[in-house]
Motif scaffolding. Structure first.
Motif: not given
Length: 388
Positions: A191-192, A233, A237
């Motif tokens: 995730t970010e 993703e 990220n």
């Protein structure tokens, strides 16, 4: 999609960077030898060796990330302490070419047995489990030994290293400095927020697996319908926080043709990655006992693609390509205790992820005797030229 903070330096800027890197290396050799002519000769030897590995007479472009310039996913960025250590080790190789007692550049270390994929080609397949074999204390013991060996480039793999995220952060934070850390990952759950934490803990790069430009075919190969989205993703990220990104592909027989290679390259450029690692399938792990190698015609096609993309000005804004099989066929295996080795997820020491014949265990014993055995054995498939 490209929001990556990594930037490609090509053309005039690349020439300036190349000149500055050469001058810094020349200064190092001059300090060591006190002789400009000897320093120049050593520099030429290093340059010639690099050309045989990268398939081009000189570097056409660099990836700028975090104030440093990169041209490989296994060589530290310049300028940095780790790059200086790398160059000094290469100079040492020019002076001392005896088998054994060679400086180690890179270690690939599988820190977990856990993974959420069931990849067709998994080289760690025999060790994949729902629980980890090594405790955090054992991981740290191994890391301490690697720091004492002055290894300056460490790739953390698995399994899936992000499955052990808190321990991964502690490993990164344990560094005494002068070490470039990468993760080899499917992108699972990156995730970010995790990208931010990884960057703050000292992560330099992420080598993210993407085995096809076609989403369905990649997911089929990885046996998980979310795998393509995870990879995309993860690239996005990492780019937001300045983590240097590379895509890693296992080039299967069904993949290697002109169209697939170029569509994949275009996708990597669109995603804003800095490098692509081209890997050939090996009959190990889940592929053990299978005939999975590329045909001679496909090998030639992949090699021509590698050289063309890295050397032609037409591709000056594209990712840099890395192709271990190319240089192995020309200078021999760089693993097997030559420049790097592999520690698997139960602590066993191997020549590389694809040469699964342990030489010792990094938890129960010392690493150095295992390296001596590795260099004595060499690579099971490629001749090893320790002088190169």
């Amino acid at each position: 999609m490209n929001v990556n903070s990594n930037r490609i330096a090509s053309g005039f800027r690349a020439r300036i960077v190349r000149t500055l890197i050469r001058l810094s290396i020349f200064r190092m050799t001059l300090v060591l030898f006190k002789n400009p002519l000897r320093a120049y000769r050593v520099l030429q030897q290093i340059k010639k060796r690099r050309a045989r590995i990268f398939g081009t007479a000189y570097i056409k472009r660099y990836i700028r990330s975090g104030g440093k310039y990169y041209f490989s996913d296994t060589i530290p960025g310049w300028p940095s302490r780790s790059f200086t250590s790398f160059v000094k080790a290469e100079i040492d190789r020019v002076i001392h070419t005896e088998k054994g007692n060679l400086p180690i550049h890179t270690v690939i270390f599988a820190i977990t047995n856990r993974c959420y994929l069931r990849c067709s080609h998994c080289y760690e397949w025999e060790n994949i489990s729902a629980t980890d074999a090594l405790s955090l204390a054992q991981l740290m013991k191994i890391m301490k030994d690697l720091y004492e060996m002055k290894v300056h480039h460490i790739q953390l793999s698995g399994g899936e290293p992000l499955a052990r995220f808190d321990d991964l952060l502690q490993i990164l934070q344990s560094s005494p400095g002068g070490v470039d850390f990468w993760i080899l990952t499917s992108g699972f759950g990156l995730t970010e927020e995790k990208a931010r934490m990884l960057k703050e803990s000292g992560l330099v790069g992420a080598d993210i697996s993407l085995d096809h430009w076609d989403e369905d075919l990649h997911n089929e190969f990885r046996r998980n319908e979310k795998s393509f989205d995870w990879a995309r993703e993860a690239v996005l990220n990492c780019g937001k926080y300045g983590i240097l990104t590379s895509l890693s592909i296992c080039m299967t027989r069904s993949f290697v043709n002109e169209d697939n290679l170029h569509v994949y390259l275009e996708l990597a450029k669109e995603w804003g990655v800095g490098m692509i690692r081209l890997l050939e399938p090996r009959a190990t792990g889940r592929y053990s006992g299978l005939d999975v190698g590329l045909s001679p015609e496909q090998t030639e096609m992949a090699e021509q693609f590698f050289v063309e993309v890295n050397s032609s000005n037409k591709y000056r804004k594209y990712p840099v390509l890395m192709y271990p099989g190319y240089h192995q066929r020309r200078v021999g295996c760089l693993g097997a205790g030559n420049r790097y080795f592999y520690i698997d997820s139960i602590g066993d020491i191997h020549a590389c992820p694809f040469c699964r014949r342990k030489a010792g265990n990094a938890v129960r014993g010392k690493i150095e005797p295992a390296l001596e055995l590795l260099t004595e054995r060499g690579c099971h498939e490629f001749a090893m030229n320790v002088g190169d």
